[in-house]
Design a protein around this motif. Structure first.
Motif, PDB file in Angstrom:
ATOM      1  N   SER A  39       0.834  -1.204   0.000  1.00  0.00           N
ATOM      2  CA  SER A  39       0.000   0.000   0.000  1.00  0.00           C
ATOM      3  C   SER A  39       0.863   1.245   0.000  1.00  0.00           C
ATOM      4  O   SER A  39       2.038   1.239   0.398  1.00  0.00           O
ATOM      5  CB  SER A  39      -0.898   0.032   1.244  1.00  0.00           C
ATOM      6  N   SER A 158      -5.095   3.189  -1.989  1.00  0.00           N
ATOM      7  CA  SER A 158      -4.925   2.159  -3.016  1.00  0.00           C
ATOM      8  C   SER A 158      -3.771   1.235  -2.646  1.00  0.00           C
ATOM      9  O   SER A 158      -2.786   1.652  -2.029  1.00  0.00           O
ATOM     10  CB  SER A 158      -4.681   2.799  -4.377  1.00  0.00           C
ATOM     11  N   SER A 159      -3.899  -0.008  -3.051  1.00  0.00           N
ATOM     12  CA  SER A 159      -2.871  -1.008  -2.740  1.00  0.00           C
ATOM     13  C   SER A 159      -2.963  -2.157  -3.740  1.00  0.00           C
ATOM     14  O   SER A 159      -3.949  -2.308  -4.462  1.00  0.00           O
ATOM     15  CB  SER A 159      -3.045  -1.532  -1.310  1.00  0.00           C
TER      16      SER A 159
END
Length: 578
Positions: A39, A158-159
């Motif tokens: 992440s 977001s990851s």
């Protein structure tokens, strides 16, 4: 605190829905995967940086390409997630790429993480029928909220999460072995007693007395036009459906009066392969969705009478070449009769011909202008539109709640109804009107044997490998345990082998069969003109018979009976034991 309770309730609901799915579903699987969550760094979430990740839960097939997935994912925080996998090549492909989309809620963690939106691409590889390995790369967007100065500030973190894992198909270990044992009284809902006109008759102490009344003969079948099954149509009721609403009688098995020796089946698709339990891995072929074009298939197995007619049409040398193998009785479990009594005697005319190898079976079908059915056609005809069933009838047993056999096979630890073959059509047909698709005799098909369906085309597959002499036989026999009479079980057999457990039936392409029948109709002689002396009639010539006098033909030479190879050590015929 309230938020934590809501998250716990969401997780409990997901687990309850999928854990409570019916245990009879064949496509239910467990999955477990491990990897890492990568992440972006963030100050408002515990998901920043790199964390180990574990995901596990339950999967359930929705159809041939879609699979429902629900479970828990741990990546420093724990989320309850659900979504759908879409398999581009189908769920049962050996190598199956897929797309996944879902949604989840964080159930453990601080108040900033709310939900997660996973999107993934993956690859699913089948090790065997029960175990598959999967590799997946997922993009994950976590929805977070931070309260700052009394204001809620939403954000997305977001990851990426690469995973590798395994899935395992659940086994229905809690039920009885299919086909063995009789249903309990509490399962016997609305079943009429055998004394109420059931044509099967009653079972005696040995379980060996049972009859199924048939109101037509083989000669009537051959003289009738083929029946046509329309897509989705059911001509016969299912004899194995539970519970029965009435006794099995001829009236509620068939709904039409005309009969023929072949059935025209519609084009269609089905899941080919064994769908029951296979803990010993005896059926490694797996399953594959197959489509077949419309075709004709024999309603009954080829009988001794049918095969004798074929031999009578051959030269003496060919008769010897294509006659059943009289040595097949040596060492066979068929002790009730010998080759001569079984094949040549009139007592067994309507019994299936046995002791013929693949070449002889194929030659007979070609003599009729037909062919052997392909393996896919045979299973399609045996299933008769049923999806995922073990036998040609619904349910998991090969006997009714009354103890009536639905096929001629060798039940383990129980009295066998027939000690050898039974007359064709002795048991109720499947719902497309085809008899003996389970038990009685194994059946030769066109295909060369291959261990799996990987090389099978998805449309009208026929495997013909000149380098192999192993063919496929289907359906099980009078000497088979119940496992082998399943419509999805396949067995390899050397094409030159012949024994007392293997016979066959024929099939044909629609154009082939209907073209032959059209030729026969055109070949029929036109009716003779009426005789008379009225105006326009030609004058009678000297030597012509009078109008009311039949013409005389010379007597033909005395016909010689066809010769068959004499068997060795012939014994007097004995009827089959009941």
């Amino acid at each position: 605190m309230i938020m934590q309770i809501k998250r716990l309730l969401t997780a409990a609901l997901l687990v309850a829905v999928f854990a409570g799915a019916p245990t009879e579903v064949l496509s239910q699987r467990l999955f477990l995967s491990g990897g890492a969550l990568l992440s972006q760094d963030t100050d408002i979430s515990n998901l920043g940086g790199t964390n180990p990740a574990i995901s596990g839960g339950l999967m359930l097939d929705l159809n041939s390409v879609a699979r429902l997935r629900a479970g828990m994912t741990y990546q420093d925080l724990t989320s309850a997630e659900g979504g759908v996998e879409f398999h581009i090549l189908g769920l049962e492909s050996d190598v199956s790429p897929y797309l996944y989309a879902g949604y989840g809620n964080y159930v453990f963690g601080d108040e900033t993480e709310r939900g997660v939106f996973p999107l993934a691409v993956g690859l699913d590889y089948g090790v065997n029928q029960n175990v598959r390995i999967k590799a997946e790369l997922a993009g994950r967007w976590s929805w977070t909220e931070e309260v700052n100065g009394g204001q809620v500030q939403p954000d997305l973190v977001s990851s990426f999460m690469p995973l590798i894992g395994v899935t395992y198909r659940l086994q229905r270990i809690e039920r009885e072995i299919p086909g063995e044992g009789v249903m309990d009284d509490e399962d016997d809902l609305g079943v009429a007693s055998q004394e109420e006109g059931n044509p099967f008759g009653s079972l005696d102490a040995t379980g060996a007395s049972q009859e199924f009344e048939i109101d037509y003969t083989k000669s009537e079948l051959k003289s009738g036009e083929p029946e046509t099954v329309q897509q989705g149509e059911t001509l016969f009721s299912d004899p194995g459906a539970r519970p029965y609403s009435s006794p099995v009688t001829r009236e509620n098995i068939t709904e039409f009066e005309d009969h023929s020796d072949m059935m025209r089946l519609p084009s269609g698709s089905f899941l080919m392969g064994y769908t029951g339990e296979d803990p010993l891995g005896r059926q490694p072929a797996g399953r594959k969705r197959i489509s077949v074009s419309g075709f004709y298939i024999d309603r009954n197995l080829v009988t001794n009478e049918d095969y004798r007619t074929f031999l009578q049409d051959l030269s003496p040398g060919e008769r010897e070449q294509y006659a059943p193998d009289s040595t097949a009785w040596e060492g066979s479990a068929a002790r009730t009769t010998n080759w001569s009594a079984y094949f040549r005697g009139s007592t067994y005319s309507d019994y299936p011909v046995v002791a013929v190898d693949w070449e002889k079976a194929n030659a007979y079908c070609e003599w009729r202008g037909h062919r052997l059915p392909s393996e896919a056609e045979w299973e399609y005809a045996g299933r008769a539109g049923h999806i995922g069933e073990i036998y040609p009838w619904p349910g998991t047993r090969a006997r009714t709640s009354d103890g009536q056999y639905l096929a001629n096979y060798a039940p383990e630890g129980q009295a066998q109804e027939y000690v050898f073959t039974s007359p064709v059509g002795s048991y109720p047909p499947n719902r497309w009107g085809i008899y003996d698709m389970s038990g009685n005799v194994y059946e030769w098909v066109q295909d060369t044997y291959t261990p799996t369906y990987a090389g099978h085309s998805r449309l009208d597959p026929v495997i013909n490998d000149p380098s192999s002499s192993d063919r496929v036989v289907r359906g099980g026999s009078w000497n088979s345990p119940v496992f082998f009479i399943s419509v999805g079980v396949r067995t390899p057999k050397e094409e030159s082998d012949s024994d007392t457990e293997t016979g066959f039936r024929c099939a044909g392409d629609i154009g082939q069969v209907e073209g032959d029948r059209a030729e026969e109709e055109r070949a029929e002689p036109a009716p003779a003109p009426e005789t008379g002396t009225g105006e326009g009639q030609p004058p009678a010539q000297e030597g012509d018979p009078a109008p009311d006098q039949q013409p005389e033909f010379p007597e033909p030479d005395e016909q010689q009976e066809p010769e068959f190879p004499e068997p060795q050590n012939e014994e007097p015929p004995q009827p089959p034991m009941k």
